[in-house]
Scaffold this motif. Structure first.
Motif, PDB file in Angstrom:
ATOM      1  N   PRO A   9       0.812  -1.234   0.000  1.00  0.00           N
ATOM      2  CA  PRO A   9       0.000   0.000   0.000  1.00  0.00           C
ATOM      3  C   PRO A   9       0.837   1.271   0.000  1.00  0.00           C
ATOM      4  CG  PRO A   9      -0.958  -1.607   1.488  1.00  0.00           C
ATOM      5  CD  PRO A   9       0.339  -2.202   1.024  1.00  0.00           C
ATOM      6  N   ILE A  10       1.975   1.263   0.701  1.00  0.00           N
ATOM      7  CA  ILE A  10       2.813   2.460   0.726  1.00  0.00           C
ATOM      8  C   ILE A  10       3.348   2.782  -0.659  1.00  0.00           C
ATOM      9  CG2 ILE A  10       4.889   1.126   1.326  1.00  0.00           C
ATOM     10  CD1 ILE A  10       4.012   4.723   2.409  1.00  0.00           C
ATOM     11  N   TRP A  12       1.801   2.132  -3.574  1.00  0.00           N
ATOM     12  CA  TRP A  12       0.708   2.736  -4.332  1.00  0.00           C
ATOM     13  C   TRP A  12       0.503   4.196  -3.938  1.00  0.00           C
ATOM     14  CZ3 TRP A  12      -1.092   0.764  -8.570  1.00  0.00           C
ATOM     15  CH2 TRP A  12      -1.067  -0.615  -8.774  1.00  0.00           C
ATOM     16  N   LEU A  13       0.569   4.469  -2.639  1.00  0.00           N
ATOM     17  CA  LEU A  13       0.392   5.841  -2.170  1.00  0.00           C
ATOM     18  C   LEU A  13       1.481   6.747  -2.723  1.00  0.00           C
ATOM     19  CD1 LEU A  13      -0.927   7.992  -0.390  1.00  0.00           C
ATOM     20  CD2 LEU A  13       0.485   7.162   1.521  1.00  0.00           C
ATOM     21  N   LEU A  16       1.032   7.349  -6.459  1.00  0.00           N
ATOM     22  CA  LEU A  16      -0.065   8.281  -6.726  1.00  0.00           C
ATOM     23  C   LEU A  16       0.348   9.718  -6.400  1.00  0.00           C
ATOM     24  CD1 LEU A  16      -3.138   6.239  -5.414  1.00  0.00           C
ATOM     25  CD2 LEU A  16      -2.615   6.859  -7.785  1.00  0.00           C
ATOM     26  N   LEU A  17       1.113   9.898  -5.319  1.00  0.00           N
ATOM     27  CA  LEU A  17       1.626  11.230  -5.002  1.00  0.00           C
ATOM     28  C   LEU A  17       2.557  11.726  -6.103  1.00  0.00           C
ATOM     29  CD1 LEU A  17       2.381  10.949  -1.170  1.00  0.00           C
ATOM     30  CD2 LEU A  17       0.673  12.405  -2.259  1.00  0.00           C
ATOM     31  N   ALA A  47       8.337  11.414  -2.413  1.00  0.00           N
ATOM     32  CA  ALA A  47       7.841  10.125  -2.895  1.00  0.00           C
ATOM     33  C   ALA A  47       8.973   9.287  -3.487  1.00  0.00           C
ATOM     34  CB  ALA A  47       6.745  10.354  -3.932  1.00  0.00           C
TER      35      ALA A  47
END
Length: 472
Positions: A9-10, A12-13, A16-17, A47
């Motif tokens: 999940p990190i 993907w986050l 996206l950032l 990121a």
């Protein structure tokens, strides 16, 4: 194409950032709004660091790097107006006019008469006014040039873009003769193709040198690389590709072919010629002469269509102006400039600039002569140090100049180039005003941080690659 699988999940986050930051810079942030630009670039670099330290899977990183670049595909360069000169030169080449022979201000365009050197204020640096062969230009081309002229950032200077660039400019104009958007789109496709080849070369070279392939992500996901090369259409993307191809061919002992590829790199940007002295101790005299001969022959072949006495004269004038007149985001020069003003009462760049360039040349020769255990795996690190010396002593350091350092740092344990790629964004503060006034406090902050990390890197032991150990 591999899918973005195996991501946490990190990841993907962070991806996206990154995508949001690049979309904002590409489509919503004007260059004059420095603090908004800086905010989005900080998001992108944050990121980027997160993706590296959370160990983004390599194949997913390769796919993400491509998708992040595709965000820019329909955009005009948001932070650079150099592409207007690219298009100007391309229009001239297609019309059969040598872009090195005439300055833009020498053309008589609809709504604007040609200017003489006296009107430009450059009478001591340019040739007497001449008349370009405008009979070769159709009415449509004249209108295109007239539209581009007010957007040029250097209408009073001769073109400084070597023949490989000119060929690409001309090709893009042929495909999109009346569309600036189409022209930028095609240039971006060319640079994207170069970046794809760079990815393959990074992968092969890292494997050949016994280094972790994951290091390739340090370059291909670097925000400055994405913004300046894909976004702003700077041809360092092609230079990096050709330099890495030269190294790969030398590693494979294809000396003559490597010399030809380096010739193409120098015919894209002049800076890669600095690698030649570093090869002397890695090649025997016979092979070094063969390499140099094929490099020179390639340059003669590529420059041939433009070759004239005026070409040499005008490029010399442009280089002379670069070293003696231009100043932006410098380090050592900005420390010497007030000293010269204190001694003589005026800016001594005309003397300091060439002196610093000469110092770089001498430093490069000393670095080549004193290098311990010169091998192919150590060449990127040595070239990284030489280019670092060049930029520390240069009077002009635009952000995109740092991108080759980022590529070369992949092969070393040095991380100052990555830090520099982030700190270089501070130089965009100069574009908040029409006069391009630099904030010297931000310049000082940039170089204090970079030089601190550089010093820390130099104090650390240098790990030896498996390929380096085999060559020794």
């Amino acid at each position: 194409m591999p899918r973005l699988t195996g991501l946490r999940p990190i990841h993907w986050l962070l991806l996206l950032l990154s995508a949001g930051a690049y979309a904002a810079v590409a489509y919503t942030v004007p260059r004059q709004n420095f603090w908004l630009l800086l905010s989005w670039m900080m998001v992108a670099f944050g990121a980027y660091a997160g993706l590296w330290y959370t160990r983004l899977p390599l194949k997913a990183g390769l796919v993400a790097a491509l998708l992040l670049r595709l965000i820019w595909l329909p955009a005009l360069p948001p932070l650079s107006d150099d592409y207007h000169r690219f298009r100007w030169d391309g229009l001239l080449v297609v019309a059969g006019i040598n872009p090195y022979q005439f300055r833009p201000d020498e053309f008589t365009l609809p709504g604007r008469p040609a200017q003489t050197p006296a009107k430009t204020g450059l009478a001591d640096t340019v040739s007497p006014a001449r008349h370009p062969p405008q009979h070769l230009l159709s009415g449509t081309v004249l209108q295109q040039l007239a539209a581009e002229y007010p957007l040029l950032n250097s209408p009073h200077y001769y073109s400084v873009y070597p023949p490989v660039c000119q060929a690409i400019f001309a090709g893009a104009v042929r495909v999109f003769p009346t569309s600036a958007m189409g022209f930028a789109f095609l240039l971006r496709l060319v640079l994207l193709a170069a970046e794809l080849v760079t990815v393959g070369l990074l992968w092969r070279l890292l494997v050949a040198f016994g280094l972790d392939k994951h290091r390739a992500l340090l370059y291909i996901l670097n925000p400055l690389v994405i913004v300046e090369l894909t976004g702003n259409l700077h041809f360092e993307a092609l230079v990096i590709c050709l330099l890495l191809l030269t190294l790969w061919l030398l590693w494979r002992k294809r000396v003559a072919l490597a010399g030809g590829v380096l010739g193409l790199a120098v015919a894209t940007k002049f800076l890669p010629v600095l690698v030649v002295p570093l090869l002397l101790r890695r090649l025997c005299w016979r092979r070094w002469l063969l390499f140099s001969a094929t490099t020179g022959a390639t340059l003669l072949l590529v420059f041939g269509p433009f070759l004239s006495w005026e070409l040499l004269l005008n490029i010399g004038k442009s280089l002379n102006l670069y070293f003696r007149s231009f100043e932006f985001n410098a380090s050592v020069y900005y420390l010497l400039r007030p000293l010269g003003q204190w001694v003589t009462g005026y800016n001594e760049i005309a003397r300091i600039g060439p002196a610093l360039a000469l110092t770089t040349a001498v430093g490069g020769l000393l670095l080549a002569a004193r290098e311990a255990h010169p091998t192919w795996p150590t060449l990127p690190r040595t070239l990284l140090l030489l280019l670092t010396l060049y930029y520390l002593l240069a009077t002009t350091v635009h952000p995109w100049y740092i991108t080759p350092l980022v590529a070369l740092s992949v092969f070393s344990s040095y991380r100052y180039a990555l830090v520099w790629s982030g700190m270089a964004v501070l130089s965009y503060a100069a574009y908040q005003t029409l006069a391009y006034t630099e904030n010297l406090w931000l310049v000082a902050l940039e170089y204090v941080v970079v030089l601190s990390v550089f010093g820390w890197d130099l104090r650390r032991p240098v790990p030896t690659s498996a390929a380096d150990q085999r060559q020794r």
